[in-house]
Design a protein around this motif. Sequence first.
Motif, PDB file in Angstrom:
ATOM      1  N   LEU A  81       0.825  -1.213   0.000  1.00 38.67           N
ATOM      2  CA  LEU A  81       0.000   0.000   0.000  1.00 38.67           C
ATOM      3  C   LEU A  81       0.859   1.263   0.000  1.00 38.67           C
ATOM      4  N   LEU A 101      -7.760   4.384  -2.320  1.00 41.20           N
ATOM      5  CA  LEU A 101      -7.323   3.197  -1.588  1.00 41.20           C
ATOM      6  C   LEU A 101      -8.239   2.792  -0.434  1.00 41.20           C
ATOM      7  N   ASN A 105      -8.232  -0.910   1.334  1.00 42.25           N
ATOM      8  CA  ASN A 105      -7.867  -1.136   2.736  1.00 42.25           C
ATOM      9  C   ASN A 105      -8.926  -1.967   3.442  1.00 42.25           C
TER      10      ASN A 105
END
Length: 194
Positions: A81, A101, A105
């Motif tokens: 990430l 993102l 996540n």
Amino acid sequence: MKPMEELAESLHLNSHLSLQDIPDINLYMDQVIQLFERQFAETKRNDDEKVLTKTMINNYAKGKLFFPIENKKYTKDHLILISMIYQMKGALSISDVKTTLGRLNEKVTDDAAFDLQAFYDCYLQMVENSAEKFKADLNSQSDELIESIQKLDDQDEDYLEQLLLIALFTNMSNYYRRAAEKMVDDISTNQNSF
């Protein structure tokens, strides 16, 4: 002016954090920074530029750009990430990166069946393919431009070639950035509709 092959080589387009580069053990922040500095050192514009700092990582964590760490250690998934954040932040705002993102996540933390490493591997393959297309496009654009500049019959041909290429590259970069921003807006709209 530099030949386009030489320019492409100087960009180190194949500099990325591969799954093989990421240790199977969890890392402390200093180790994460060292890993990124080592992997992306050739992509820095100058020696003073930092690839990643403690402040950056802390800001990403506070901003919830990646899921929380445990015991001050970063897992392989965290590094994946952070690598994606590193790549995206060159064109998108941190807010846009967070929006992009956010759902990923959630998938990493909530969906045991989701394989982030397989997803990242797919991303890296696409990055390599894009680098090859970029190199071919560089040569094509340069050839076209040189032909146009020669018609101007100006003594400052090299400078004019560089100026036009810079203008063209920034224009193309803006197209891609704007397309990415539109897609971020779509993600944001879809998240708000749940």
